[in-house]
Design a protein around this motif. Structure first.
Motif, mmCIF file in Angstrom:
data_model
loop_
_atom_site.group_PDB
_atom_site.id
_atom_site.type_symbol
_atom_site.label_atom_id
_atom_site.label_comp_id
_atom_site.label_asym_id
_atom_site.label_seq_id
_atom_site.Cartn_x
_atom_site.Cartn_y
_atom_site.Cartn_z
ATOM 1 N N GLU A 13 103.153 16.454 8.301
ATOM 2 C CA GLU A 13 102.012 15.937 7.532
ATOM 3 C C GLU A 13 102.069 14.414 7.423
ATOM 4 O OE1 GLU A 13 100.175 16.178 3.006
ATOM 5 O OE2 GLU A 13 101.854 17.470 3.549
ATOM 6 N N ILE A 14 103.251 13.868 7.151
ATOM 7 C CA ILE A 14 103.411 12.410 7.048
ATOM 8 C C ILE A 14 103.176 11.753 8.396
ATOM 9 C CG2 ILE A 14 105.062 10.554 6.554
ATOM 10 C CD1 ILE A 14 104.004 12.049 4.079
ATOM 11 N N LYS A 15 103.685 12.364 9.448
ATOM 12 C CA LYS A 15 103.483 11.828 10.799
ATOM 13 C C LYS A 15 101.998 11.752 11.129
ATOM 14 C CE LYS A 15 104.613 12.616 15.656
ATOM 15 N NZ LYS A 15 103.673 13.376 16.446
ATOM 16 N N ALA A 16 101.280 12.843 10.859
ATOM 17 C CA ALA A 16 99.845 12.871 11.157
ATOM 18 C C ALA A 16 99.100 11.845 10.318
ATOM 19 C CB ALA A 16 99.290 14.273 10.908
ATOM 20 N N LEU A 17 99.482 11.716 9.059
ATOM 21 C CA LEU A 17 98.823 10.742 8.177
ATOM 22 C C LEU A 17 99.080 9.320 8.657
ATOM 23 C CD1 LEU A 17 97.191 10.223 5.618
ATOM 24 C CD2 LEU A 17 99.335 10.365 4.326
ATOM 25 N N ALA A 18 100.313 9.024 9.026
ATOM 26 C CA ALA A 18 100.638 7.680 9.526
ATOM 27 C C ALA A 18 99.883 7.375 10.811
ATOM 28 C CB ALA A 18 102.146 7.563 9.745
ATOM 29 N N GLU A 19 99.825 8.348 11.709
ATOM 30 C CA GLU A 19 99.098 8.138 12.971
ATOM 31 C C GLU A 19 97.609 7.922 12.713
ATOM 32 O OE1 GLU A 19 101.932 10.694 16.023
ATOM 33 O OE2 GLU A 19 100.318 11.726 14.940
ATOM 34 N N SER A 20 97.064 8.679 11.783
ATOM 35 C CA SER A 20 95.647 8.547 11.451
ATOM 36 C C SER A 20 95.338 7.183 10.844
ATOM 37 C CB SER A 20 95.237 9.664 10.487
ATOM 38 O OG SER A 20 93.920 9.487 10.045
ATOM 39 N N ARG A 21 96.187 6.748 9.902
ATOM 40 C CA ARG A 21 95.967 5.440 9.262
ATOM 41 C C ARG A 21 96.113 4.312 10.278
ATOM 42 N NH1 ARG A 21 93.086 4.439 6.094
ATOM 43 N NH2 ARG A 21 94.249 2.807 5.068
ATOM 44 N N ALA A 22 97.091 4.421 11.160
ATOM 45 C CA ALA A 22 97.265 3.399 12.194
ATOM 46 C C ALA A 22 96.035 3.345 13.085
ATOM 47 C CB ALA A 22 98.524 3.692 13.018
ATOM 48 N N ARG A 23 95.551 4.510 13.488
ATOM 49 C CA ARG A 23 94.349 4.585 14.337
ATOM 50 C C ARG A 23 93.146 3.974 13.618
ATOM 51 N NH1 ARG A 23 95.447 9.289 15.829
ATOM 52 N NH2 ARG A 23 94.412 10.384 14.133
ATOM 53 N N ASP A 24 92.990 4.299 12.318
ATOM 54 C CA ASP A 24 91.877 3.748 11.531
ATOM 55 C C ASP A 24 91.909 2.225 11.496
ATOM 56 O OD1 ASP A 24 91.070 6.336 10.968
ATOM 57 O OD2 ASP A 24 91.822 6.322 8.898
ATOM 58 N N ARG A 25 93.097 1.662 11.533
ATOM 59 C CA ARG A 25 93.260 0.211 11.473
ATOM 60 C C ARG A 25 93.302 -0.432 12.860
ATOM 61 N NH1 ARG A 25 97.153 -1.510 6.633
ATOM 62 N NH2 ARG A 25 96.349 -0.126 5.029
ATOM 63 N N GLY A 26 93.224 0.395 13.886
ATOM 64 C CA GLY A 26 93.279 -0.137 15.245
ATOM 65 C C GLY A 26 94.660 -0.659 15.601
ATOM 66 N N GLN A 27 95.696 -0.036 15.059
ATOM 67 C CA GLN A 27 97.060 -0.482 15.304
ATOM 68 C C GLN A 27 97.865 0.623 15.964
ATOM 69 O OE1 GLN A 27 97.998 -1.314 11.106
ATOM 70 N NE2 GLN A 27 98.363 -3.433 11.713
ATOM 71 N N SER A 28 98.944 0.207 16.584
ATOM 72 C CA SER A 28 99.910 1.196 17.058
ATOM 73 C C SER A 28 100.665 1.696 15.830
ATOM 74 C CB SER A 28 100.892 0.564 18.043
ATOM 75 O OG SER A 28 101.745 -0.352 17.362
ATOM 76 N N LEU A 29 101.307 2.837 15.984
ATOM 77 C CA LEU A 29 102.096 3.376 14.879
ATOM 78 C C LEU A 29 103.212 2.405 14.494
ATOM 79 C CD1 LEU A 29 102.649 5.663 12.900
ATOM 80 C CD2 LEU A 29 103.943 6.812 14.700
ATOM 81 N N GLY A 30 103.853 1.817 15.487
ATOM 82 C CA GLY A 30 104.917 0.853 15.213
ATOM 83 C C GLY A 30 104.426 -0.361 14.441
ATOM 84 N N ASP A 31 103.262 -0.909 14.840
ATOM 85 C CA ASP A 31 102.706 -2.066 14.132
ATOM 86 C C ASP A 31 102.300 -1.701 12.706
ATOM 87 O OD1 ASP A 31 103.094 -3.713 16.292
ATOM 88 O OD2 ASP A 31 101.016 -3.591 16.999
ATOM 89 N N TYR A 32 101.767 -0.494 12.544
ATOM 90 C CA TYR A 32 101.373 -0.038 11.206
ATOM 91 C C TYR A 32 102.602 0.048 10.294
ATOM 92 C CZ TYR A 32 99.777 3.090 7.493
ATOM 93 O OH TYR A 32 99.495 3.650 6.272
ATOM 94 N N ILE A 33 103.669 0.676 10.781
ATOM 95 C CA ILE A 33 104.890 0.807 9.981
ATOM 96 C C ILE A 33 105.497 -0.566 9.701
ATOM 97 C CG2 ILE A 33 107.257 1.678 10.001
ATOM 98 C CD1 ILE A 33 106.111 4.161 11.493
#
Length: 79
Positions: A13-33
């Motif tokens: 659930e956390i993985k999916a949420l992080a990926e979704s938020r990163a996508r919403d911001r136009g960022q890679s998962l690494g950049d989001y974290i």
């Protein structure tokens, strides 16, 4: 700047949420974290929470009054 690989175990659930938020911001998962870590280390999160607390401390009575009016008027809802 050199980059290092980081591994972390999180719930699906956390993985999916992080990926979704990163996508919403136009960022890679690494950049989001990385951004979350920078915000935390820089105190931005704490500043935001402190500002929210000050706001509620100053205006809680308005919310309390709206909730009380909502309870007295069936079918009506405060904003």
């Amino acid at each position: 700047m050199a980059k290092s690989q980081l591994g972390a175990r999180v719930d699906d659930e956390i993985k999916a949420l992080a990926e979704s938020r990163a996508r919403d911001r136009g960022q890679s998962l690494g950049d989001y974290i990385a951004g979350l870590v920078r915000e935390d280390a820089g105190g931005l999160r704490r500043q935001g929470l402190d500002a929210a607390r000050r706001f509620l401390d100053e205006h809680q009575s308005v919310f309390d009054e709206a909730e009380e009016a909502d309870r007295r008027t069936p079918g009506a809802h405060a904003a």
